[in-house]
Design a protein around this motif. Structure first.
Motif, mmCIF file in Angstrom:
data_model
loop_
_atom_site.group_PDB
_atom_site.id
_atom_site.type_symbol
_atom_site.label_atom_id
_atom_site.label_comp_id
_atom_site.label_asym_id
_atom_site.label_seq_id
_atom_site.Cartn_x
_atom_site.Cartn_y
_atom_site.Cartn_z
ATOM 1 N N PHE A 260 0.819 -1.212 0.000
ATOM 2 C CA PHE A 260 0.000 0.000 0.000
ATOM 3 C C PHE A 260 0.854 1.264 0.000
ATOM 4 N N ALA A 261 2.047 1.197 0.555
ATOM 5 C CA ALA A 261 2.879 2.395 0.673
ATOM 6 C C ALA A 261 3.706 2.655 -0.578
ATOM 7 N N TYR A 262 4.193 1.602 -1.250
ATOM 8 C CA TYR A 262 5.194 1.814 -2.297
ATOM 9 C C TYR A 262 4.856 1.213 -3.657
ATOM 10 N N LEU A 263 3.938 0.283 -3.715
ATOM 11 C CA LEU A 263 3.686 -0.392 -4.983
ATOM 12 C C LEU A 263 2.466 0.198 -5.681
ATOM 13 N N PRO A 264 2.600 0.573 -6.959
ATOM 14 C CA PRO A 264 1.415 1.027 -7.711
ATOM 15 C C PRO A 264 0.669 -0.172 -8.297
ATOM 16 N N PHE A 265 -0.626 -0.242 -8.071
ATOM 17 C CA PHE A 265 -1.441 -1.305 -8.653
ATOM 18 C C PHE A 265 -2.870 -0.812 -8.773
ATOM 19 N N PRO A 266 -3.637 -1.371 -9.692
ATOM 20 C CA PRO A 266 -5.015 -0.892 -9.917
ATOM 21 C C PRO A 266 -5.889 -1.091 -8.678
ATOM 22 N N GLY A 267 -6.731 -0.098 -8.405
ATOM 23 C CA GLY A 267 -7.650 -0.187 -7.279
ATOM 24 C C GLY A 267 -7.002 -0.050 -5.930
ATOM 25 N N LYS A 268 -5.824 0.548 -5.871
ATOM 26 C CA LYS A 268 -5.086 0.663 -4.615
ATOM 27 C C LYS A 268 -5.858 1.469 -3.573
ATOM 28 N N LYS A 269 -6.380 2.625 -3.970
ATOM 29 C CA LYS A 269 -7.102 3.479 -3.020
ATOM 30 C C LYS A 269 -8.404 2.831 -2.570
ATOM 31 N N LEU B 120 -9.810 -0.024 5.606
ATOM 32 C CA LEU B 120 -10.194 0.853 6.705
ATOM 33 C C LEU B 120 -11.620 0.566 7.165
ATOM 34 N N GLY B 121 -12.492 0.225 6.221
ATOM 35 C CA GLY B 121 -13.854 -0.135 6.585
ATOM 36 C C GLY B 121 -13.911 -1.376 7.449
ATOM 37 N N ALA B 122 -12.946 -2.281 7.254
ATOM 38 C CA ALA B 122 -12.906 -3.488 8.083
ATOM 39 C C ALA B 122 -12.652 -3.165 9.549
ATOM 40 N N LEU B 123 -12.016 -2.007 9.813
ATOM 41 C CA LEU B 123 -11.798 -1.611 11.197
ATOM 42 C C LEU B 123 -13.109 -1.287 11.912
ATOM 43 N N MET B 124 -14.124 -0.928 11.129
ATOM 44 C CA MET B 124 -15.406 -0.556 11.732
ATOM 45 C C MET B 124 -16.295 -1.765 12.028
#
Length: 302
Positions: free
Chosen positions: A122-131, A138-142
């Motif tokens: 998530f910090a360094y690799l570009p890949f489709p649908g990253k965001k 983050l939703g899993a935290l809820m």
């Protein structure tokens, strides 16, 4: 003799003038009402956390009659070390301890490795649908963990992993919070170091192991400590995923100890609780200096 010249102004006066230095030191030591209130609040919060631990320890060392005596005694009149022997013999705590150690070490190691790899991606690799994937994480935290208990049990049952170490460990190896914490910390690391490593021909694995993880050591240790505590304190899932005493953990052992001893022998129950609390308390005291720096480093990201 060479003399040191100083810049005129406030900086020079604060260095050379002892009177000014004493005044500054006095202001730093001055007791203000706000500071007194802060100290009082810290003491109150500290007592809220320490008094139950103190009562747990003293109750484990008291005879049963003294636990129920009134007025309460904050210092045991006599030490009853037999509570620990009785607690250890009333339930197979030796087996419970081995199970807890295997599940805690194995589960925390897998959780940490997966969190480090995912955070690096998530910090360094570009890949489709990253965001989008990061927002879903983050939703899993809820989502409360109890929501997935039934689905996890059905999955583990179909895989034939009920009443096994893998059945207890695998459903909890993904840590959304650990991944988020490490990702935020990775983003604060100096990019020049990683760019230099890339120019030297270092691949992603070498960059992760040789540069990212050492520079993010406080955050990694913090996530490891949180994973160890989470696995050690697990109760609901190990209770559901096991059906024999051979696979029970220490936290479940407390439930069986209370059932065996009843509510009349709180000394033995508190002694059994000491067996559960002590390892994580010692671990926290050893690694506490990394927690603040690990959490503070993750609070700033690009």
């Amino acid at each position: 003799m060479a003399t040191r010249t100083q810049e005129p102004g406030l900086a020079a006066s604060t260095v050379t003038d002892p009177t000014t230095g004493a005044a500054l030191a006095g202001r730093r030591r001055r007791i203000t009402p706000g500071r007194v209130i802060n100290y009082v609040l810290l003491v109150i919060v500290g007592l809220i956390f320490l008094i139950p631990l103190y009562w747990l320890l003293t109750a484990a060392l008291k005879p049963s009659a003294e636990i129920y005596s009134w007025p309460l005694t904050f210092i045991p009149r006599s030490l009853e070390l037999g509570n620990f022997v009785q607690a250890w013999s009333s339930a197979p705590f030796g087996r419970y301890l081995v199970n807890s150690a295997i599940i805690t070490l194995g589960g925390a190691a897998l959780k940490l490795v997966l969190a480090v790899l995912t955070a690096y991606a998530f910090a360094y690799l570009p890949f489709p649908g990253k965001k989008v994937l990061f927002l879903l994480m983050l939703g899993a935290l809820m989502v409360p963990g109890h929501v997935t208990l039934l689905i996890n049990f059905i999955t583990v049952g179909r895989l034939g992993l009920v009443n096994s170490y893998l059945g207890i460990i695998l459903p909890g190896v993904a840590s959304a919070f650990g991944t988020f914490l490490l990702r935020q910390h990775f983003l604060t690391l100096p990019g020049e170091v990683l760019e230099a490593a890339e120019l030297d021909g270092a691949g992603h694995v070498r960059r992760l192991i040789s540069f990212v993880v050492p520079m993010a050591r406080p955050a990694v240790i913090t996530v490891a400590l949180l994973a160890l505590i989470d696995e050690w304190n697990g109760f609901i899932w190990p209770l559901i995923a096991t059906n024999s005493d051979e696979m029970r953990t220490l936290t479940i052992g407390l439930l069986f100890l209370k059932a065996n001893e009843g509510v009349d022998n709180w000394g033995a129950i508190m002694a059994g609780t000491i067996f559960v609390v002590t390892p994580m308390l010692v671990l926290f005291l050893i690694a506490r200096r990394y927690i603040v720096s690990g959490l503070a480093g993750a609070s700033i990201s690009r």
